[in-house]
Design a protein around this motif. Structure first.
Motif: not given
Length: 535
Positions: A183-185, A513-521
């Motif tokens: 979902a994050d990606s 995708t990495q900046i706008g969507r990927e979520i740092t957990r």
């Protein structure tokens, strides 16, 4: 008004002149609590059955971010100890978070009432008592109860904490983490539980099954367990806790206009029949703060002190990953200026790796009515430094409002064990009246920001709209687009030619995708987008 006895003062002598006449062992204990910097006053030393008011027991303000434990049997005064410490922290300008399980901490905003018991206690410990209310903010999980609603998004809550609430095993927890990663990606925001249900359902459908094939897949059996657990979770009323606006945990760091720290009281009495939920939700608040706050190192006073009541509920049936996350968070959050106090019945309720991080101890009375009680008592005694007390006897004979104390000195070393008669809180020892509580909530500046729930487009709506499309990447194209206005062709510069190339656009989509969507957990899997505006 701040208690003048808790304000920073000139360096104090090691012990007062009158304390010099104490018995030798009592004098040695009293000397261990004669700090030179700002400190909170806990009470007076108990020795040989007598209260010795010239031997004051204190805890250095700078050591409150070294965490602590407040323990004791039911009815021994743990709640009043929380209130006493919270008041003095507030007076020193330190914000406090209190989990109010029984609903009787709301009175901290109102001046206390002087009666015979208060007069007797203050005379015993030589306390200069003044009825005082402290700045308070009232919260309620998801708005169940009276208070500003505290909500989290499913994405923000994360898979580790959610797996614990859903009582998933290790394999199921890993599968849930895979679902969150997907979902994050893909930019599928999991705002509420229906969003998570929609993503799980999609990933087990014919069109969605291929999406996870390269990274392990999701079995129908595991998906079924997760969906059934979600259904049971929703039946407990959990849907109210997930949604927007998501609570910004930095609200807990506020101070009042007079410089006193705000006491944030989270009412949990309305959900105390759902202990797994509220205990894990408290850990979400802590994990969220850990994720967001910058490093401070050693500080003169904490940035926030967090009290987790009924702490044993955090650790019951906890997975190894969850316990590791708690241990690491407690170990590291100290350097961010946050102190965490676990409140429970016995030290054995807290895992050894966590207990080892708790430098300040206030142990109220324990009972030894059964063999299990005796084992707990023996285990508790072994967790204290050596002392001249017979701790097994002392711990079973302490009265209400008395405790065995050991804290960290200004040099970070444990102080001598001190049986202590604790001071009386100066605020109301009981719940605030319903009318006064509702008025305080309605007049809060946070009411307008958080009171009204918002349901915007998220994963559920996107998946519903995109049925029949190949996958979430194509779902963005399912909504009609406004046609562009035609414009005159212009010669392209070299930069524009590169930017317009297929290779660059493919790279840009990947980076986007990495900046706008990927979520740092974080350690707990909780999430915050970089630079994200909290809703």
């Amino acid at each position: 008004m701040p208690d003048r006895e808790t304000m920073p003062s000139a360096p104090a002598p090691e012990v007062s002149e009158r304390a010099a006449a104490l018995p030798q062992d009592a004098l040695r204990i009293a000397s261990g609590y004669a700090f030179t910097g700002p400190a909170l006053h806990l009470g007076a030393l108990l020795w040989d059955g007598q209260c010795l008011p010239d031997a004051q027991i204190r805890v250095p303000l700078a050591m409150l971010n070294r965490h602590g434990l407040v323990a004791g049997a039911t009815g021994t005064g743990k709640t009043k100890t929380l209130q006493l410490i919270a008041e003095q922290l507030s007076a020193q300008g330190v914000p406090v978070f209190l989990a109010d399980i029984k609903g009787d901490l709301s009175g901290i905003a109102a001046p206390g009432r002087q009666d015979a018991r208060v007069e007797g206690r203050t005379a015993d410990v030589h306390q200069s008592w003044t009825a005082t209310g402290f700045p308070a903010e009232y919260y309620a999980l998801g708005g169940i109860g009276r208070g500003i609603p505290v909500r989290a998004t499913v994405t923000g809550f994360g898979p580790v904490l959610l797996a614990k609430v859903l009582r998933l095993n290790r394999t199921q927890e890993q599968s849930l983490a895979l679902i969150f990663h997907y979902a994050d990606s893909k930019g599928l925001e999991l705002i509420d539980l229906k969003d998570l249900r929609a993503v799980v359902t999609f990933l087990t459908s014919d069109e969605g099954r291929q999406e996870l094939k390269t990274i392990g897949g999701l079995s129908a059996a595991t998906a079924g367990v997760i969906l059934r657990s979600l259904t049971a979770f929703e039946a407990q009323g959990a849907s109210d806790f997930f949604g927007e606006p998501e609570f910004d945990t930095t609200e807990l760091l506020r101070t009042g206009d007079d410089g006193r720290g705000t006491v944030s009281v989270l009412e949990l009495s309305a959900v105390q029949d759902r202990p797994q939920l509220f205990s894990t939700f408290l850990m979400w608040l802590l994990a969220d703060l850990f994720h967001d706050l910058p490093e401070l190192g050693d500080v003169d006073k904490p940035r926030l002190v967090f009290f987790l009541d009924e702490a044993h509920l955090l650790f019951d049936d906890a997975s190894e990953a969850f316990l590791e996350s708690i241990t690491q968070t407690v170990r590291l959050i100290r350097s961010k200026g946050v102190g965490v106090f676990f409140v429970t019945q016995t030290p054995k309720d807290v895992p050894a790796d966590v207990l080892a991080q708790l430098g300040n101890r206030v142990q109220h009375a324990l009972r030894a009515f059964t063999p299990d009680d005796q084992k707990a008592l023996n285990a508790t005694v072994k967790t204290f430094p050596k002392s001249p007390y017979d701790l097994e006897e002392v711990l079973t004979n302490l009265g209400t409002g008395e405790a065995v104390v050991t804290v960290l000195s200004e040099k970070g070393a444990p102080t001598p064990v001190a049986a202590t008669r604790l001071r009386a809180p100066e605020s109301l020892m009981g719940p605030l009246g319903q009318d006064a509580l509702e008025r305080a909530v309605a007049e809060s500046p946070l009411h307008e920001r958080y009171a009204q729930a918002v349901d915007r487009e998220s994963a559920y709506e996107r998946l519903e709209r995109g049925r029949g499309a190949k996958g979430p990447d194509e779902m963005r194209d399912a909504a009609p687009r406004k046609p562009r206005e035609p414009r005159e062709e212009e010669p392209q510069s070299a930069v524009e030619q590169v930017v317009g190339s297929g290779v660059f656009q493919s790279l840009a989509r990947s980076v986007g995708t990495q900046i706008g969507r990927e979520i740092t957990r974080s350690l707990f899997g909780t999430a915050r987008r970089s630079g994200r505006r909290r809703r």
